[in-house]
Design a protein around this motif. Structure first.
Motif, PDB file in Angstrom:
ATOM      1  N   ALA A  33       0.856  -1.180   0.000  1.00  0.00           N
ATOM      2  CA  ALA A  33       0.000   0.000   0.000  1.00  0.00           C
ATOM      3  C   ALA A  33       0.895   1.233   0.000  1.00  0.00           C
ATOM      4  O   ALA A  33       2.073   1.169   0.378  1.00  0.00           O
ATOM      5  CB  ALA A  33      -0.900  -0.003   1.227  1.00  0.00           C
ATOM      6  N   SER A  52      -4.367   0.628  -1.101  1.00  0.00           N
ATOM      7  CA  SER A  52      -3.758  -0.673  -0.891  1.00  0.00           C
ATOM      8  C   SER A  52      -3.382  -1.308  -2.233  1.00  0.00           C
ATOM      9  O   SER A  52      -3.724  -0.797  -3.295  1.00  0.00           O
ATOM     10  CB  SER A  52      -4.724  -1.582  -0.135  1.00  0.00           C
ATOM     11  N   SER A  56      -8.044  -0.781  -2.684  1.00  0.00           N
ATOM     12  CA  SER A  56      -8.879  -0.212  -1.623  1.00  0.00           C
ATOM     13  C   SER A  56      -8.278   1.111  -1.164  1.00  0.00           C
ATOM     14  O   SER A  56      -7.056   1.246  -1.101  1.00  0.00           O
ATOM     15  CB  SER A  56      -8.961  -1.174  -0.442  1.00  0.00           C
ATOM     16  N   TYR A 102      -1.802  -3.760   2.748  1.00  0.00           N
ATOM     17  CA  TYR A 102      -3.011  -3.007   3.054  1.00  0.00           C
ATOM     18  C   TYR A 102      -2.610  -1.743   3.819  1.00  0.00           C
ATOM     19  O   TYR A 102      -1.469  -1.599   4.253  1.00  0.00           O
ATOM     20  CB  TYR A 102      -3.967  -3.849   3.900  1.00  0.00           C
ATOM     21  N   CYS A 103      -3.546  -0.838   3.993  1.00  0.00           N
ATOM     22  CA  CYS A 103      -3.247   0.443   4.627  1.00  0.00           C
ATOM     23  C   CYS A 103      -3.241   0.306   6.145  1.00  0.00           C
ATOM     24  O   CYS A 103      -4.254   0.545   6.809  1.00  0.00           O
ATOM     25  CB  CYS A 103      -4.257   1.496   4.181  1.00  0.00           C
TER      26      CYS A 103
END
Length: 120
Positions: A33, A52, A56, A102-103
């Motif tokens: 991300a 991400s 996302s 992912y974040c």
């Protein structure tokens, strides 16, 4: 060596728009991300937005509906389109790859930043 080069900042009137770019190298861009942070004078650096590896996105409440994050994986570049700018958006903006795909909000590397100044 991770390198991040931000550009696109400047002086704009309230209500105006800017598009920030960050060219990244030194890591596998698709696997992480990547986010944008900002730091206003006398304040802590805060996360503004993140995207991400699966696309996302995250936005801070203060910028939702006004900012849009995107990436061009072929160019290893992340963008931040900023519309309806407010004086409170004045800050140095940094991009940073996340530690995860992912974040998570955690980053270890930041670019040199690009100054955004919004006049009232």
């Amino acid at each position: 060596e991770v390198q991040l080069v931000e550009s696109g900042g400047g002086l704009v009137q309230a209500g105006g728009s800017l598009r920030l770019s960050c060219a990244a190298s030194g890591f596998t861009f698709d696997d992480y991300a990547i986010g944008w942070f900002r730091q206003a004078p006398g304040k802590e650096r805060k996360r503004v937005s993140c995207i991400s590896s699966d696309g996302s996105t995250y936005y801070a409440d203060s910028v939702k509906g006004r900012f849009t994050i995107s990436t061009d994986n072929a160019k290893n570049t992340v963008y931040l389109q900023m519309n309806s700018l407010k004086p409170d958006d004045t800050a140095i903006y940094y991009c940073a790859p996340d530690r995860q795909y992912y974040c998570s909000g955690y980053s270890d590397y930041y670019g040199q930043g690009t100054q955004v100044t919004v006049s009232s």
